[in-house]
Design an enzyme around this catalytic site. Structure first.
Site, PDB file in Angstrom:
ATOM      1  N   HIS A 356       0.750  -1.489   0.126  1.00  0.00           N
ATOM      2  CA  HIS A 356       0.113   0.229  -0.356  1.00  0.00           C
ATOM      3  C   HIS A 356       0.998   1.279   0.289  1.00  0.00           C
ATOM      4  O   HIS A 356       0.307   2.697   0.453  1.00  0.00           O
ATOM      5  CB  HIS A 356      -1.066   0.430   1.329  1.00  0.00           C
ATOM      6  CG  HIS A 356      -2.129  -1.401   1.127  1.00  0.00           C
ATOM      7  ND1 HIS A 356      -3.391  -1.139   0.580  1.00  0.00           N
ATOM      8  CD2 HIS A 356      -2.025  -2.225   1.475  1.00  0.00           C
ATOM      9  CE1 HIS A 356      -4.423  -1.726   0.832  1.00  0.00           C
ATOM     10  NE2 HIS A 356      -3.160  -2.823   1.250  1.00  0.00           N
ATOM     11  N   LYS A 553       0.905  14.227   1.022  1.00  0.00           N
ATOM     12  CA  LYS A 553       0.109  14.504   0.319  1.00  0.00           C
ATOM     13  C   LYS A 553       0.065  16.495  -0.123  1.00  0.00           C
ATOM     14  O   LYS A 553      -1.325  16.546  -0.925  1.00  0.00           O
ATOM     15  CB  LYS A 553      -1.047  13.717   1.292  1.00  0.00           C
ATOM     16  CG  LYS A 553      -1.233  12.747   1.696  1.00  0.00           C
ATOM     17  CD  LYS A 553      -2.410  12.353   2.733  1.00  0.00           C
ATOM     18  CE  LYS A 553      -2.102  11.407   2.375  1.00  0.00           C
ATOM     19  NZ  LYS A 553      -2.966  10.218   2.056  1.00  0.00           N
ATOM     20  N   THR A 657      -8.322   6.876  -1.276  1.00  0.00           N
ATOM     21  CA  THR A 657     -10.156   6.121  -1.834  1.00  0.00           C
ATOM     22  C   THR A 657     -10.772   7.285  -1.460  1.00  0.00           C
ATOM     23  O   THR A 657     -11.985   7.060  -2.097  1.00  0.00           O
ATOM     24  CB  THR A 657     -10.089   5.050  -1.372  1.00  0.00           C
ATOM     25  OG1 THR A 657      -9.109   5.513   0.282  1.00  0.00           O
ATOM     26  CG2 THR A 657      -9.444   4.110  -2.206  1.00  0.00           C
TER      27      THR A 657
END
Ligand code: 26V
Length: 812
Positions: A356, A553, A657
């Site tokens: 992941h 991010k 997601t």
């Protein structure tokens, strides 16, 4: 069979549960009593099906997916189980008949936050899909007493509070102390003669009891209920007694506390993942209990264990459960007395591994020193697996020592340690990444030697999200519109969203969609008002960035956009009246030890207070940062969003997601070519997606040329002015030192190339403003996003896992 569901029957059952389980009369009952009685009633209707499915699974011996995950970020259960059981309307009516508004009881539930973010939420979506698709599945995990911390802000800074989600108890769990497993630790190994065969046995130093708590995982209105089994640690009797008999009561109590610590608290994805002994204990604790549980409950004593691969696939959710590999080997070789080679062949069929991340610092390693102390037998087994693997590598490639060192499961520097991702790759029948780009980079950059050595082992399964929770439950108004337009049943056949394409050009439909979005914004405003005293201004574009706080991010990029817009108005270069009204919504928890992330949270709050109160902005730019972003808040925020911020540095976000959840709820994405954004853009089309920033190869090329962030600072006036404003101290009451570390990090380090992508990001935001000015065209694009994103149902992810990895047929 379950009793027939009628309103009267539901009322009677609810009152029985209130009286006999809670011991209160309706007239004297609290909201908590009513919530528990309602939850028990929902349970009562589901339980018959659950027992039936468990019986069938045992009888048919169907191949079962055992999902091994240290995290399940479930979200509230009551809403979900009411919907899955088809009990929504009857329950609402029944409670109304008792004078109770069911909405109050839904809100009484504390969500089980047994996960950090995407990885844990993905596990929850997957088990929902497996139940909905009637695939035999047991989810195995840990029943943390404290889940992800509750975030509060004190003086604009994050303060963590313990998440005591079990204070009132949970009505959803079924404890089974009689089915406890013993899990051992420490001690030493010895060899012995077993009828002429030399065998090894582990003589552990201590042990704990693992007590299973079962939770129902109901499929969506299909009468199926799978199981999620979470383990809780308690002291073993023998352990207690031994110490107790020695007369040392304090020591006995200490031992108990020690044992119970194992499942006490979820690790909040700390900035330094290594060297946490308790974390390794947690990992071994839950996988050892799970393997023992599956073998004892689901596999008959006389079964041929060489065929275990026909009965079970253990899916490893990242490296956290990878110690299961040597554990299964230990059970097969030491306990079941299988030959090593036969046991290894079985083990290689029974595991598959999902990676992941690509961040090197997130790839787990355990020091040999620690592993040897805690699990001496497992370390021996890992060494032997490695020795045989490296022998095979030598046979194939000759004595290429460089290659041997690169592929060894044991790393020698900076200290001797076990590379868990390598162990998983060697043991797994398949290895998958979580989006096309990620899987490609995994093969090309992280594990290329393994890809070469094991042709066909690497595959991709792009993540997905459950439409039940993230559309039907979270967005009832949109769901109503979809059902009216497409007919019933789209929730389990999300490709049918394609049918909306035809309606994107229908002005009437666009107006209906616009009304749904407006209603969702009003609802969010009510929630935020009640929760935090925030109001969402009418007519504002909702520009949302919700996810864990990580430098990769790039929440900083979004902050710079806000600061730059603010600066352009207060400096008089832009008239406030020319701004497209916007509210930037942030939601993000930082790992408690991650200082840089915490400073970014501080900055967002500080910028928010200045911007929100400055009359020169005429109320056209707002920043909202509700604390404690969790699944419950996500369900309110996502349906209200206009713009979804997916702005990680290309090559860093494995999938994401949240990006899928936003698109499926009719938000447009501003994003980089990273993770699943790539696939979203391919599906929705360039004209319905705001792409910006460097591609992954461009990022690599810039590193290779030599990245100097200060040259980007010099080259873009807006960027320079925004950074200077932060450095000036206006957001920190004149104190320049507060955000100085953030500023110098950007100017002199900037590992995630925020400055390099700034200019392109601002240009994309200008395209967003221009597009939003034409509401009708915007709504059309939003509808097309929904229509074209059916691919991102986690049901499709499950079909891909089944076809490419598990090969498990559905239950009959
Ligand atoms: C862990 C750590 C540990 C400490 C240092 C920094 C760091 C950075 C990231 C991580 C995350 C590890 C695994 C993880 O949660 N991955 C997420 O999995 C999601 C589901 O596949 C995926 O959508 C996200 O992109 C990915 O970050």
């Amino acid at each position: 069979m379950a009793p027939p569901v009628t309103v009267d029957g539901f009322v009677a059952q609810f009152l029985r549960n209130l009286n006999f389980d809670r011991g209160v009369a309706l007239s004297a009952s609290s909201i908590t009593d009513q919530y528990f009685a309602l939850a028990y009633t929902v349970r009562d209707y589901l339980v018959a099906r659950w027992l039936e499915d468990q019986r069938r699974l045992r009888e048919t011996q169907a191949k079962t997916v055992c999902y091994l995950s240290a995290e399940y970020l479930l979200g509230r259960q009551l809403d979900n189980d009411l919907l899955a059981g088809g009990l929504d309307e009857i329950a609402t009516e029944a409670l109304a008949a008792c004078g109770i508004d069911i909405a109050d009881l839904r809100d009484a539930e504390v969500e089980p936050g047994l996960g950090n973010g995407g990885l844990g939420r993905l596990a929850a979506c997957f088990i929902d899909s497996l139940a909905t698709m009637s695939v035999p599945n047991i989810g195995y995990g840990i029943r943390y007493e404290y889940g992800i911390f509750r975030q509060t802000f004190v003086d604009a800074q994050q303060v963590e509070q313990p998440d005591a989600w079990l204070t009132m108890g949970s009505p959803w769990e079924f404890p089974h102390p009689e089915a406890a497993q013993t899990v051992s630790f420490g001690g030493h190994t010895e060899t012995y003669d077993d009828d002429g065969v030399t065998r090894t046995r582990w003589v552990p130093g201590w042990g704990v009891q693992a007590v299973p708590y079962n939770l129902m995982v109901p499929g969506f209105q299909n009468g199926r209920v799978n199981t999620l089994r979470l383990w809780s640690s308690v002291a073993t009797d023998s352990f207690d007694l031994r110490v107790f008999n020695s007369g040392d009561y304090e020591e006995a109590v200490r031992a108990q506390t020690f044992a119970e610590n194992i499942s006490k608290v979820l690790y909040p994805e700390d900035s330094t993942p290594q060297g946490k002994e308790l974390r390794l204990q947690q990992q071994y604790f839950f996988v050892a209990a799970s393997i023992a549980d599956f073998l004892s409950q689901m596999v008959p004593d006389d079964a041929d264990l060489t065929a275990l691969g026909d009965r079970v696939i253990f899916q490893l959710n990242d490296t956290h459960p990878v110690i299961a590999v040597p554990e299964l080997m230990r059970v097969l070789v030491d306990e079941k007395k299988m030959e090593w080679d036969a046991a290894w062949a079985v083990t290689q069929q029974c595991f598959a591994y999902t990676c992941h991340t690509l961040l090197p610092e997130a790839l787990e390693v355990w020091s040999v020193d620690l592993l040897g102390r805690l699990l001496p037998r497992h370390l021996e087994i890992i060494y032997r697996i490695n020795a045989e693997f490296l022998l095979a590598v030598r046979e194939r490639f000759g004595d290429d020592e460089m290659r041997i060192r690169d592929m060894s499961i044991i790393a020698e520097y900076p200290e001797r340690s076990v590379r868990m991702a390598y162990l998983a790759t060697v043991a797994g029948a398949k290895v998958n990444g979580v989006a096309e780009l990620h899987s490609q980079l995994l093969r090309d950059k992280v594990l290329p030697a393994f890809d070469e050595f094991f042709p066909g082992k690497f595959t991709n399964v792009t993540n997905g999200v459950t439409p039940r929770r993230f559309m039907r439950l979270a967005n009832p108004q949109l769901s109503g519109l979809l059902t009216d337009t497409l007919g019933a049943g789209w929730e389990t056949d999300l490709d049918r969203l394609r049918g909306l394409e035809a309606f994107a050009d229908d002005a009437d439909f666009r107006a209906q969609f616009a009304e749904v979005k407006a209603a969702n914004k009003r609802r969010l405003s009510e929630v935020l008002h009640a929760r935090d005293g925030f109001d969402v201004s009418d007519g504002h574009m909702l520009d949302v960035m919700v996810k864990r706080l990580h430098e990769y991010k790039r929440q900083m990029l979004k902050v710079l956009h806000v600061v730059s817009t603010y600066e352009s108005v207060v400096s008089g270069r832009v008239a406030a009246s020319d701004l497209q009204p916007r509210t930037a919504v942030f939601g993000a928890k930082a790992a408690p030890g991650y200082q840089m992330a915490k400073r970014i949270i501080h900055l967002i709050n500080a910028v928010g207070s200045v911007v929100n109160d400055d009359p020169r902005l005429e109320g056209r730019l707002k920043v909202l940062f509700p604390p404690n972003y969790n699944v419950t808040l996500a369900e309110r925020v996502i349906p209200a969003a206009d713009l979804s911020e997916q702005i990680s540095l290309a090559g860093k976000e494995a999938s994401g997601t949240g990006n899928m959840k936003f698109a499926l709820n009719g938000a447009l994405t501003i994003g980089t070519d990273d993770g699943a954004n790539v696939e979203i853009r391919q599906l929705v089309g360039d004209e319905n997606f705001f792409l910006f920033g460097m591609s992954e190869p461009e990022v690599e090329a810039l590193w290779a040329r030599g990245y100097k962030p200060s040259s980007f600072y010099q080259a873009d006036d807006d960027l320079r002015r925004a950074i200077d404003l932060i450095a000036s101290g206006v957001f920190s009451g004149g104190d320049r030192s507060v955000f100085e570390p953030l500023v110098s990090n950007l100017l002199y380090d900037d590992r995630f190339m925020v400055l390099a992508d700034f200019t392109s990001y601002m240009a994309a935001q200008r395209r967003v403003d221009a597009a939003y000015a034409d509401q009708d065209a915007w709504n059309r694009a939003a509808i097309l996003n929904i229509a074209r994103c059916g691919f991102f149902s986690s049901d499709r992810s499950m079909r891909d896992y089944i076809d490419r990895i598990w090969h498990t047929p559905p239950m009959v």
